[in-house]
Write an enzyme that holds these catalytic residues in place. Structure first.
Site, mmCIF file in Angstrom:
data_model
loop_
_atom_site.group_PDB
_atom_site.id
_atom_site.type_symbol
_atom_site.label_atom_id
_atom_site.label_comp_id
_atom_site.label_asym_id
_atom_site.label_seq_id
_atom_site.Cartn_x
_atom_site.Cartn_y
_atom_site.Cartn_z
ATOM 1 N N ASN A 20 0.866 -1.183 0.000
ATOM 2 C CA ASN A 20 0.000 0.000 0.000
ATOM 3 C C ASN A 20 0.897 1.225 0.000
ATOM 4 O OD1 ASN A 20 -1.805 2.036 0.481
ATOM 5 N ND2 ASN A 20 -2.445 1.309 2.511
ATOM 6 N N LYS A 22 0.096 4.260 -0.258
ATOM 7 C CA LYS A 22 -0.535 5.420 0.386
ATOM 8 C C LYS A 22 -0.333 6.679 -0.473
ATOM 9 C CE LYS A 22 -0.256 3.090 4.813
ATOM 10 N NZ LYS A 22 -0.129 3.181 6.277
ATOM 11 N N HIS A 105 -9.559 0.867 5.088
ATOM 12 C CA HIS A 105 -8.269 1.079 5.753
ATOM 13 C C HIS A 105 -8.472 2.004 6.958
ATOM 14 C CE1 HIS A 105 -4.166 2.334 6.514
ATOM 15 N NE2 HIS A 105 -3.792 1.255 5.869
ATOM 16 N N GLU A 107 -6.859 4.438 8.016
ATOM 17 C CA GLU A 107 -6.687 5.858 7.709
ATOM 18 C C GLU A 107 -7.961 6.425 7.083
ATOM 19 O OE1 GLU A 107 -2.989 5.357 5.589
ATOM 20 O OE2 GLU A 107 -2.042 4.806 7.485
ATOM 21 N N GLU A 177 -5.171 -5.170 10.582
ATOM 22 C CA GLU A 177 -4.184 -4.124 10.839
ATOM 23 C C GLU A 177 -4.517 -3.424 12.163
ATOM 24 O OE1 GLU A 177 -2.158 -2.769 6.899
ATOM 25 O OE2 GLU A 177 -3.870 -1.485 7.273
ATOM 26 N N GLY A 183 2.630 2.167 11.066
ATOM 27 C CA GLY A 183 3.610 3.246 10.979
ATOM 28 C C GLY A 183 4.309 3.569 12.289
ATOM 29 N N SER A 222 3.531 -2.136 10.486
ATOM 30 C CA SER A 222 4.972 -2.179 10.739
ATOM 31 C C SER A 222 5.628 -3.484 10.283
ATOM 32 C CB SER A 222 5.268 -1.899 12.218
ATOM 33 O OG SER A 222 4.873 -0.576 12.554
HETATM 34 P P1 13P Z 1 3.079 0.416 7.759
HETATM 35 O O1 13P Z 1 3.575 -0.869 7.103
HETATM 36 O O2 13P Z 1 3.763 1.641 7.261
HETATM 37 O O3 13P Z 1 3.008 0.278 9.230
HETATM 38 O O4 13P Z 1 1.548 0.592 7.255
HETATM 39 C C1 13P Z 1 0.697 -0.487 7.335
HETATM 40 C C2 13P Z 1 -0.515 -0.167 6.550
HETATM 41 O O5 13P Z 1 -1.313 0.670 6.916
HETATM 42 C C3 13P Z 1 -0.716 -0.887 5.282
HETATM 43 O O6 13P Z 1 -1.995 -0.678 4.777
#
Ligand code: 13P
Length: 262
Positions: A20, A22, A105, A107, A177, A183, A222
């Site tokens: 992803n 982002k 997601h 976010e 997740e 992150g 992560s």
């Molecule tokens: P990170 O791998 O940067 O922690 O993000 C995970 C994520 O949100 C993947 O969709």
């Protein structure tokens, strides 16, 4: 034969790793990363998809054409077209050659007001228009601290699948997740991941019956080249949804190799 492939032997999902990206990269950088991944990923052994920002989809699709590397969108609207300024429709994505769409997601849920009801509408729309939804679920840190993880993810799965969709119902991917692991460099221990995946798997069994066993449940949060092997080895984990580490070809390839080894 198709029957032989589907009906006999193991129903275990094939390992699946999704990157992803982002809100990162320019079109040129996205195309370059996609080309590097086509060369480096063990695509004969696992399924891999990459999810660039919308404006990079065309360049990335062109870069991966002819390879098994699949392309995902990070989001979409639930209506097939219309007066929805700034939104992107599922039929547009599938006509471009996009195969998957990330839905729900954290976010999107936390920063852009995406509710369980919206996630449900998007899952239905994705299926109706030939996209495979990658449905994201996960608990907040406070919920984890109160021991509510299994209950939270089960409720999110139930809500996401509440809209009975047309066939093929099995074209679904789930990603667990934990919000606090995204992150942050922090990850759950293997037993926590296995417990959450078990709660999700139980919901899939209720909804899909035995056939749901082929639905992959990915872990995300992560995942890096350093943590991937341990996270992917947790029982019940069928792959990874990778954020930050998917922006580097070497790191993402190392994660994919770890997945292929599991
Ligand atoms: P990170 O791998 O940067 O922690 O993000 C995970 C994520 O949100 C993947 O969709």
């Amino acid at each position: 034969s198709r029957l032989g492939r589907c009906a006999v032997t193991s129903n275990e999902p094939r390992p699946f790793v999704v990157g992803n990206w982002k809100m990162n990269l320019t079109e040129a950088a996205a195309a370059a990363l996609a080309r590097a991944l086509v060369d480096r990923l063990p695509l004969d052994r696992i399924d891999v998809a990459i999810a660039p920002p919308f404006p990079c989809l065309r360049a990335v699709i062109d870069a991966v054409t002819g390879s098994p590397l699949a392309v995902a969108a990070q989001n979409m609207h639930w209506e097939p077209q219309g007066a929805f300024t700034g939104e992107v429709a599922a039929p547009l994505l599938s006509a471009m050659g996009v195969r998957y769409v990330i839905v729900g997601h954290s976010e999107r849920r936390n920063l852009f007001g995406e509710t369980d009801a919206i996630v449900c509408k998007k899952v239905g729309a994705a299926r109706r228009h030939g996209l495979i939804p990658i449905i994201c679920v996960g608990e907040h840190e406070g919920e984890r601290d109160r021991g509510r993880t299994r209950e939270i993810v089960a409720a999110q799965i139930r809500a996401a699948l509440a809209d009975p969709a047309p066939d093929p119902v099995l074209e679904t991917v789930i990603a667990y997740e934990p919000v606090w692991a995204i992150g942050t460099g922090r990850t759950p221990v293997a037993t926590e991941i296995t417990a959450a995946h078990g709660a999700i798997r139980a919901e899939l069994d209720l909804y899909f019956g035995a056939a749901g066993a082929s639905i992959p449940i990915l872990y995300g949060g992560s995942v890096t080249a350093a943590t991937a092997a341990a996270l992917l080895r947790a029982p019940g984990v069928n792959g990874a949804l990778v954020g930050g580490a998917s922006l580097d070809a070497g790191s993402f390839a190392a994660i994919a190799v770890a997945a292929a080894a599991c």
